[in-house]
Design a protein around this motif. Sequence first.
Motif, PDB file in Angstrom:
ATOM      1  N   UNK A   1     -13.957 -11.753   5.532  1.00  0.00           N
ATOM      2  CA  UNK A   1     -13.720 -10.433   6.084  1.00  0.00           C
ATOM      3  C   UNK A   1     -14.811 -10.117   7.101  1.00  0.00           C
ATOM      4  N   UNK A   2     -14.471  -9.388   8.137  1.00  0.00           N
ATOM      5  CA  UNK A   2     -15.468  -9.031   9.145  1.00  0.00           C
ATOM      6  C   UNK A   2     -16.209  -7.752   8.766  1.00  0.00           C
ATOM      7  N   UNK A   3     -15.589  -6.905   7.976  1.00  0.00           N
ATOM      8  CA  UNK A   3     -16.182  -5.641   7.536  1.00  0.00           C
ATOM      9  C   UNK A   3     -16.633  -4.786   8.713  1.00  0.00           C
ATOM     10  N   UNK A   4     -15.957  -4.941   9.853  1.00  0.00           N
ATOM     11  CA  UNK A   4     -16.242  -4.154  11.053  1.00  0.00           C
ATOM     12  C   UNK A   4     -17.682  -4.328  11.524  1.00  0.00           C
ATOM     13  N   UNK A   5     -18.205  -5.556  11.438  1.00  0.00           N
ATOM     14  CA  UNK A   5     -19.585  -5.836  11.816  1.00  0.00           C
ATOM     15  C   UNK A   5     -19.632  -7.067  12.706  1.00  0.00           C
TER      16      UNK A   5
ATOM     17  N   UNK B   1     -17.807  -6.336  -2.131  1.00  0.00           N
ATOM     18  CA  UNK B   1     -18.003  -7.072  -3.381  1.00  0.00           C
ATOM     19  C   UNK B   1     -17.263  -8.412  -3.337  1.00  0.00           C
ATOM     20  N   UNK B   2     -16.047  -8.405  -2.799  1.00  0.00           N
ATOM     21  CA  UNK B   2     -15.275  -9.650  -2.718  1.00  0.00           C
ATOM     22  C   UNK B   2     -15.897 -10.626  -1.731  1.00  0.00           C
TER      23      UNK B   2
ATOM     24  N   UNK C   1     -23.356  -1.200  -7.164  1.00  0.00           N
ATOM     25  CA  UNK C   1     -22.139  -0.450  -6.878  1.00  0.00           C
ATOM     26  C   UNK C   1     -21.901  -0.527  -5.378  1.00  0.00           C
ATOM     27  N   UNK C   2     -20.749  -1.042  -4.953  1.00  0.00           N
ATOM     28  CA  UNK C   2     -20.438  -1.193  -3.543  1.00  0.00           C
ATOM     29  C   UNK C   2     -18.931  -1.081  -3.347  1.00  0.00           C
ATOM     30  N   UNK C   3     -18.476  -1.202  -2.111  1.00  0.00           N
ATOM     31  CA  UNK C   3     -17.037  -1.146  -1.869  1.00  0.00           C
ATOM     32  C   UNK C   3     -16.387  -2.458  -2.303  1.00  0.00           C
ATOM     33  N   UNK C   4     -15.103  -2.402  -2.568  1.00  0.00           N
ATOM     34  CA  UNK C   4     -14.377  -3.579  -3.056  1.00  0.00           C
ATOM     35  C   UNK C   4     -14.405  -4.720  -2.033  1.00  0.00           C
ATOM     36  N   UNK C   5     -14.130  -4.488  -0.734  1.00  0.00           N
ATOM     37  CA  UNK C   5     -14.199  -5.614   0.202  1.00  0.00           C
ATOM     38  C   UNK C   5     -15.588  -6.246   0.297  1.00  0.00           C
TER      39      UNK C   5
ATOM     40  N   UNK D   1     -14.259   1.658  -4.609  1.00  0.00           N
ATOM     41  CA  UNK D   1     -15.571   1.126  -4.979  1.00  0.00           C
ATOM     42  C   UNK D   1     -15.452   0.269  -6.231  1.00  0.00           C
ATOM     43  N   UNK D   2     -16.461  -0.588  -6.403  1.00  0.00           N
ATOM     44  CA  UNK D   2     -16.467  -1.495  -7.547  1.00  0.00           C
ATOM     45  C   UNK D   2     -17.907  -1.817  -7.911  1.00  0.00           C
ATOM     46  N   UNK D   3     -18.097  -2.236  -9.156  1.00  0.00           N
ATOM     47  CA  UNK D   3     -19.362  -2.803  -9.585  1.00  0.00           C
ATOM     48  C   UNK D   3     -19.239  -4.312  -9.432  1.00  0.00           C
ATOM     49  N   UNK D   4     -20.300  -4.956  -8.970  1.00  0.00           N
ATOM     50  CA  UNK D   4     -20.384  -6.408  -9.048  1.00  0.00           C
ATOM     51  C   UNK D   4     -21.628  -6.689  -9.863  1.00  0.00           C
ATOM     52  N   UNK D   5     -21.483  -7.546 -10.880  1.00  0.00           N
ATOM     53  CA  UNK D   5     -22.589  -7.777 -11.795  1.00  0.00           C
ATOM     54  C   UNK D   5     -22.675  -9.232 -12.174  1.00  0.00           C
ATOM     55  N   UNK D   6     -23.882  -9.629 -12.575  1.00  0.00           N
ATOM     56  CA  UNK D   6     -24.085 -10.969 -13.100  1.00  0.00           C
ATOM     57  C   UNK D   6     -23.689 -10.973 -14.573  1.00  0.00           C
ATOM     58  N   UNK D   7     -23.121 -12.065 -15.017  1.00  0.00           N
ATOM     59  CA  UNK D   7     -22.733 -12.168 -16.420  1.00  0.00           C
ATOM     60  C   UNK D   7     -23.957 -12.376 -17.290  1.00  0.00           C
TER      61      UNK D   7
END
Length: 170
Positions: A8-12, A41-42, A35-39, A142-148
């Motif tokens: 994804x370019x994320x407009x950058x 995080x992906x 905590x960040x946006x879903x795109x 928004x989504x959380x991304x975390x380490x297991x």
Amino acid sequence: MRHLIKGRRLNRSPSHLLATKRNLACSLFVHERINTTVPKAKELRPFAERIITIARKGSAALEQAASQSGEDARVSKAKALHARRRIMSILGGKKRIVVGDDVINVVDKLMNEIGPRFQTRPGGYTRILKRTKRRLGDAAPVAFIELLAANEDAAKEAAPAPAPVVSEDE
């Protein structure tokens, strides 16, 4: 159409996108949950997992060096040093992050804590949890991304619901 165009370019711009990934990855490694946006995080997930794989191999080489002697120990130490330098190269020289009054060395945390934690795991070190509420300003998902955790499965198998008990009186 974007055939065969990965990511994804994320407009950058490309340099801004790389800086965004590096900053998100450093924050993820320091706090272990962000905590960040879903795109974002992906897009962060494969970037962070490659870094964790390098740290995992480097920490394994350090453990080998401790148990070996002579030329074998020297080779293992060289592999660990190479892994450390690769991580610093990928993160763009970001070594220290200030959190409150503490200064955390990201590369040391990767090599000493996060790498050994996932020693027996072949991949899938992160989890993305989508939140139901959207961001206030622009209603972005928004989504959380975390380490297991060390002994945690990425996708826990749901146990089937027990069959209803039917009494024989009926």
